[in-house]
Design an enzyme around this catalytic site. Sequence first.
Site, PDB file in Angstrom:
ATOM      1  N   GLY A  16     -25.667  10.791 -13.735  1.00  0.00           N
ATOM      2  CA  GLY A  16     -25.576  11.666 -12.560  1.00  0.00           C
ATOM      3  C   GLY A  16     -24.831  10.961 -11.435  1.00  0.00           C
ATOM      4  N   SER A  46      -7.680   1.946  -3.489  1.00  0.00           N
ATOM      5  CA  SER A  46      -6.445   2.462  -2.897  1.00  0.00           C
ATOM      6  C   SER A  46      -5.484   2.961  -3.967  1.00  0.00           C
ATOM      7  CB  SER A  46      -5.781   1.439  -1.989  1.00  0.00           C
ATOM      8  OG  SER A  46      -5.765   0.191  -2.555  1.00  0.00           O
ATOM      9  N   ASP A  61     -19.201  11.541 -16.456  1.00  0.00           N
ATOM     10  CA  ASP A  61     -20.187  10.701 -15.779  1.00  0.00           C
ATOM     11  C   ASP A  61     -19.987   9.241 -16.198  1.00  0.00           C
ATOM     12  OD1 ASP A  61     -22.359   9.866 -14.341  1.00  0.00           O
ATOM     13  OD2 ASP A  61     -23.871  10.852 -15.607  1.00  0.00           O
ATOM     14  N   ILE A  62     -19.827   8.357 -15.222  1.00  0.00           N
ATOM     15  CA  ILE A  62     -19.692   6.920 -15.503  1.00  0.00           C
ATOM     16  C   ILE A  62     -21.066   6.302 -15.270  1.00  0.00           C
ATOM     17  CG2 ILE A  62     -18.458   4.783 -14.921  1.00  0.00           C
ATOM     18  CD1 ILE A  62     -16.668   7.086 -16.053  1.00  0.00           C
ATOM     19  N   ASP A  80     -23.845   8.572  -8.463  1.00  0.00           N
ATOM     20  CA  ASP A  80     -24.247   7.225  -8.044  1.00  0.00           C
ATOM     21  C   ASP A  80     -23.241   6.702  -7.026  1.00  0.00           C
ATOM     22  OD1 ASP A  80     -22.086   5.702  -9.510  1.00  0.00           O
ATOM     23  OD2 ASP A  80     -23.062   6.618 -11.232  1.00  0.00           O
ATOM     24  N   GLU A 138       0.829  -1.207   0.000  1.00  0.00           N
ATOM     25  CA  GLU A 138       0.000   0.000   0.000  1.00  0.00           C
ATOM     26  C   GLU A 138       0.861   1.254   0.000  1.00  0.00           C
ATOM     27  OE1 GLU A 138      -3.569  -0.060  -0.085  1.00  0.00           O
ATOM     28  OE2 GLU A 138      -2.872   1.843  -0.866  1.00  0.00           O
ATOM     29  N   ASP A 171       0.852   4.078  -2.970  1.00  0.00           N
ATOM     30  CA  ASP A 171       0.393   5.446  -2.701  1.00  0.00           C
ATOM     31  C   ASP A 171       1.491   6.472  -2.968  1.00  0.00           C
ATOM     32  OD1 ASP A 171      -1.700   3.910  -1.835  1.00  0.00           O
ATOM     33  OD2 ASP A 171      -1.678   4.588   0.240  1.00  0.00           O
TER      34      ASP A 171
END
Length: 570
Positions: free
Chosen positions: A549, A483, A525-526, A551, A287, A291
């Site tokens: 929109g 992540s 927008d997905i 979600d 992680e 990052d």
Amino acid sequence: MTTFSKLLALLSLVVSASAGSLVLHEWRTTVPSGFVRHGAAPATDTITLRVALKPNNVAGLEEKLRSVSTPGSSEFQKWLSRDDVLTFTKPSSETLSVFDAFASANGLSPTTISPGGDWVSITLPISKANKLFAANFELFTHPSLNEPITRTLSVSLPSELVGHVDVLHPTTAFTAPTPRLAPPRPGRKIRKRGVPAASCDSTDPAGVVTPTCLQDFYGIPTTPVTHSGGSNNTIMVTGYENDWAQTADLVQFLTLARPDISNATGFTVLTTANGTNPQGPGKGGFEANLDIQYTAGIATGIPLQYLSVGGEFTTALLDTTNFLNGLTDLPTVITNSWGVAEDGFGASLATSICNGYMALGARGVSVIFASGDGGVRGAHGGVCTNNTFNPIFPASCGYVTSVGGTQGFAPETAVNFTGGGFSNLFPAPSYQTTAVSEFLATLQPDFAGIFNKSGRAHPDVALQAWNFETIVNGEVNIEGGTSAAAPTFAAIIALINDRLLAAGKPVLGFLNPWLYERASGAFTDITTGHSSGYRCAANETVAFDAAVGWDPLTGFGTPIFSELLKTALN
Ligand SMILES: *[C@@H]1O[C@H](CO)[C@@H](O)[C@H](O)[C@H]1NC(C)=O
Ligand SMILES: *[C@@H]1O[C@H](CO)[C@@H](O)[C@H](O)[C@H]1NC(C)=O
Ligand SMILES: *[C@@H]1O[C@H](CO)[C@@H](O)[C@H](O)[C@H]1NC(C)=O
Ligand SMILES: *[C@@H]1O[C@H](CO)[C@@H](O)[C@H](O)[C@H]1NC(C)=O
Ligand SMILES: *[C@@H]1O[C@H](CO)[C@@H](O)[C@H](O)[C@H]1NC(C)=O
Ligand SMILES: *[C@@H]1O[C@H](CO)[C@@H](O)[C@H](O)[C@H]1NC(C)=O
Ligand SMILES: *[C@@H]1O[C@H](CO)[C@@H](O)[C@H](O)[C@H]1NC(C)=O
């Protein structure tokens, strides 16, 4: 009366009968799943309890944050100083004297552990803790914990402390032992130095996502920043559970993935609560490296910090906000790819931690969290046939910006494990009620009762979250998960901050009111995808679907850098 309320009535009766003046504060009716009881904690062992004293004016800080973060307000983006915030968070003198009187009457010596004095710790024998707080501290084990933990299923407050003490920890909080957000790793796809991957498309078996892919796709500039430096604009990555960021891996990653910039970018290390960040073969965390590599790889030239926090995750989250709220100079963006099921924390502890992010937001910090990697079923997924959705924290706190996940570029679609949903602890903040109610109106009636419609809904935005190339312990590794999305979004916000600073404007700070009220058009927008989780076949389980929109898979969608910048500068 229901059986449950009968039980509660009985419990409070027992409590008041035995001690005279105790008021039930927080409780669980059952041991959280996965934990096994091992009997009473030894009476003579000692326990250190963290005690949250009621801040004198949380409502005032909340109101102030609304004012400084809401577009159109006369105080918009006039971020507060450390001392401004502490005037709201320090306990009242009455609270301090009530607690001092309680402590001295009971032979306790509290130590102040937060900058505003709102958190203190006390160390006392288990027998005394049981008696003072009508608790029954027991030992609990969990298959993935090395040592038993000491917890109680209920805790009470002496009546004189009611209204002055908000949290006693650790008492009833039992978080899951795997707070790192990650779906199963896609595996290893080695590519030779300097040889581009076949494609950037994570749905293509030969494709991998690199910083260059993300820069191309979202229009992120590759040129180094000009106005970041010192404490003006810094990104902080927070890390837990001995997951360590390696400088050598970052150098190797930048050499491979960003040959156009110096590979000596580096990062500075901060630690709190006995956190460490040792370097060396085999010490790299998946992680931490992901990052650090995606913030450094995207936010070209922006100074980076790694904050390593020691200790068990619930307590470590508390220690993180207490540490940060004590700093005079803060990073402008903090990214965090950790989280667990909200119900493990309980209301008082989660609220107190969430208020810590409120304080950071008011100081002009954009606090960014991964939305979770279990679809609607918590941080890592759950039983596919369980149709009660499981919200995760801290992404469910309304003072953080939650980032969901997508995959593929043509079309870009919500990835099946993208975390999201509705909090059972935090009501929907006013900034999102319109966007969320439009989504709720599209749901079939059979969704009633499986999640809490009145809760804070997340994620707020989304980004690619599958097949990211990283270097860990010198080897090429492929990672997925929200992540990966969170640090990438953090890098984008930091790049926008740099342009704002160059134009003599304040940084973005707490993002959500601005995102919902001004910036939703700056996202693609997905509209496809189903958040059933990594393991659960879409046709075999209930989950949310992406929609036109906002979600609860992808929020408003994925960022268009130029549009975000235009909106920010406007
Ligand atoms: C940081 O901000 C200060 C004050 O606005 C400015 O003088 C300085 O040049 C900035 N530093 C960088 C590296 O841009
Ligand atoms: C980092 O860059 C320098 C200069 O281009 C190069 O000599 C060195 O080999 C690179 N480091 C690694 C680990 O690839
Ligand atoms: C840090 O370690 C010291 C020594 O082991 C211990 O006394 C202290 O409680 C630890 N602090 C935290 C926050 O865990
Ligand atoms: C289903 O999930 C919910 C939320 O995580 C949990 O509280 C409940 O215990 C689960 N039920 C079963 C039968 O596993
Ligand atoms: C639903 O969320 C609200 C906060 O918005 C909370 O007060 C309520 O207890 C929650 N209901 C359940 C069943 O968890
Ligand atoms: C969920 O998506 C991932 C990434 O595309 C894929 O590897 C996995 O097979 C999917 N799971 C299911 C049950 O379809
Ligand atoms: C779900 O889809 C898979 C593959 O398309 C199919 O084999 C399976 O039978 C379906 N399950 C149900 C319950 O419809």
